[in-house]
Design a protein around this motif. Structure first.
Motif, short mmCIF file in Angstrom:
data_model
loop_
_atom_site.label_atom_id
_atom_site.label_comp_id
_atom_site.label_asym_id
_atom_site.label_seq_id
_atom_site.Cartn_x
_atom_site.Cartn_y
_atom_site.Cartn_z
N ASN A 233 0.85 4.31 -2.66
CA ASN A 233 0.26 5.55 -2.14
C ASN A 233 1.30 6.64 -1.91
N ASP A 234 2.49 6.25 -1.48
CA ASP A 234 3.53 7.24 -1.18
C ASP A 234 4.49 7.44 -2.35
N GLU A 235 4.22 6.78 -3.47
CA GLU A 235 5.05 6.90 -4.67
C GLU A 235 6.53 6.65 -4.33
N SER B 81 9.98 7.75 -0.18
CA SER B 81 8.75 8.29 -0.76
C SER B 81 9.06 9.58 -1.51
N ALA C 7 0.83 -1.21 0.00
CA ALA C 7 0.00 0.00 0.00
C ALA C 7 0.86 1.25 0.00
N THR C 8 1.87 1.30 0.87
CA THR C 8 2.69 2.50 0.95
C THR C 8 3.52 2.67 -0.31
#
Length: 392
Positions: A241-243, A275, A237-238
């Protein structure tokens, strides 16, 4: 015509639409694991061919045990060369297609546990061809942790040994029987026993086109690298979501502002997964400056931030001193140790390993003569340009 197009025409004579069948099969695999979008139709046909020819060889071996020796002692080959793929019958394809799908799904699961999330992250897409076949043949045997640890070691030896860049079909044909036998207690497969990593290769790994570069990036995430700013480990997920991407630790802009040039600033040793927002906050600042800013802005104690840096195999005291030379040499050794752990073998260190100067454009590394990276594709050039723009 590609082998897929030729086989499509052959199967059409039996009123079977291979193209439509592959479209459904591929869509179903991607729905379960987006990483499998990387698999091409020819990859899938090669895996099916490996399974079909492996079964023929297995049956021959069984007969040979009880035969009087009249048969050809060499036996039929396990293979997936173009000519052998074209020999597939429709019955062969139907018999082994579903098992190949299972193999790819299991291979995809294994790779996600090693922190490969997207097709662009894969060091070698072709390595999935034998990996899927291996999972298909092993079946439930591959569910045990002992066997999976062997498969992980085989995978990482292929990546850091950089063994799947050429002549892959021959290696595929050796991998399947050798890995299956290894799981059964036989000697290590050639991909494991012959794999080696030159320490100097770390100096020349600068961009995403290198399989080992991608591998090291994933290895750091797998082993718990935390984002400097949030302290979060990188999960699926990170990652999205955090590219999360790989960025410079000593920023390029820092070198340029000081009028320094050093070819090692773009080495993978000076890069780590972070990120996008963290990388923007780093900007062109010296490490001591951006670490202090992160501590202040995000209420992170120096001790806690030091712990985060250590998850990236970075010596906090050295990084805070803005000493690129000491930083590089310390992390260079730590990264080698991570690679050794993944490959399950020691890496021979080279004498006079390094001479680094952040203020000079010279480099005196014994291993610097490692083979250069291949020529970049247009897609990889665009990726690099975007990365360089982002890191400032």
């Amino acid at each position: 015509l590609t082998v897929f197009e030729l086989l499509t025409a052959t199967f059409a004579a039996d009123e079977f639409d291979l193209r439509e069948d592959w479209k459904r099969t591929h869509s179903a695999m991607v729905a379960k694991n987006p990483l499998l979008k990387a698999i091409e139709n020819t990859d899938f046909l090669q895996t099916v061919t490996l399974l079909a020819t492996y079964d023929v060889r297995r049956l021959w071996d069984q007969r040979a045990v009880t035969s009087d020796g009249d048969e050809d002692s060499r036996g039929p080959a396990v293979t997936c060369k173009r000519k052998d793929v074209l020999r597939l019958t429709l019955n062969d394809y139907k018999q082994w297609r579903d098992l190949a799908v299972v193999g790819y799904e299991e291979a995809g699961r294994l790779l996600v546990t090693q922190y490969f999330f997207t097709p662009k992250d894969l060091p070698y897409r072709p390595q999935l061809v034998p990996l899927a076949a291996i999972f298909a043949v092993l079946g439930q045997k591959a569910e045990s942790e002992g066997v999976r640890s062997q498969l992980r070691r085989w995978f990482w030896c292929g990546v850091f040994g950089e063994l799947y860049g050429s002549a892959t079909e021959t290696r595929f044909a050796k991998d399947l029987p050798e890995v299956v036998q290894w799981v059964g207690g036989a000697a290590e497969p050639d991909t494991v026993s012959q794999a080696s990593f030159s320490p100097g290769r770390l100096h020349t790994m600068r961009s995403r086109q290198s399989a080992a570069y991608k591998g090291l990036y994933a290895l750091l995430m797998r082993d718990g690298a935390k984002d400097f700013r949030t302290g979060d480990t990188i999960q699926l997920a990170t990652y999205f979501n955090d590219e999360v991407d790989i960025h410079h630790i000593f920023p390029q802009g820092w070198f340029k502002d000081l009028g320094l040039t050093n070819p090692l600033m773009d080495s993978v040793v000076n890069k780590t997964p972070l990120s996008k927002r963290t990388n923007i906050q780093i900007g062109k600042k010296a490490p001591s400056k951006y670490l202090a800013a992160i501590e202040q802005r995000h209420k992170i104690s120096p001790a806690d931030l030091d712990g985060i840096l250590e998850t990236h195999v970075i010596d906090p005291a050295v990084l805070r001193s803005d000493d690129f030379e000491c930083f590089y040499e310390a992390r260079f050794e730590q990264l080698l140790q991570r690679i050794e752990g993944a490959m399950g073998k020691q890496i021979a260190r080279e004498p006079a390993e390094s001479t680094v100067s952040a203020g000079e454009s010279t480099i005196d590394f014994e291993g610097a003569a490692a083979p250069p990276d291949e020529e970049l594709s247009s897609e990889e050039v665009e990726t690099m340009e975007e990365e360089l723009t982002t890191v400032g």
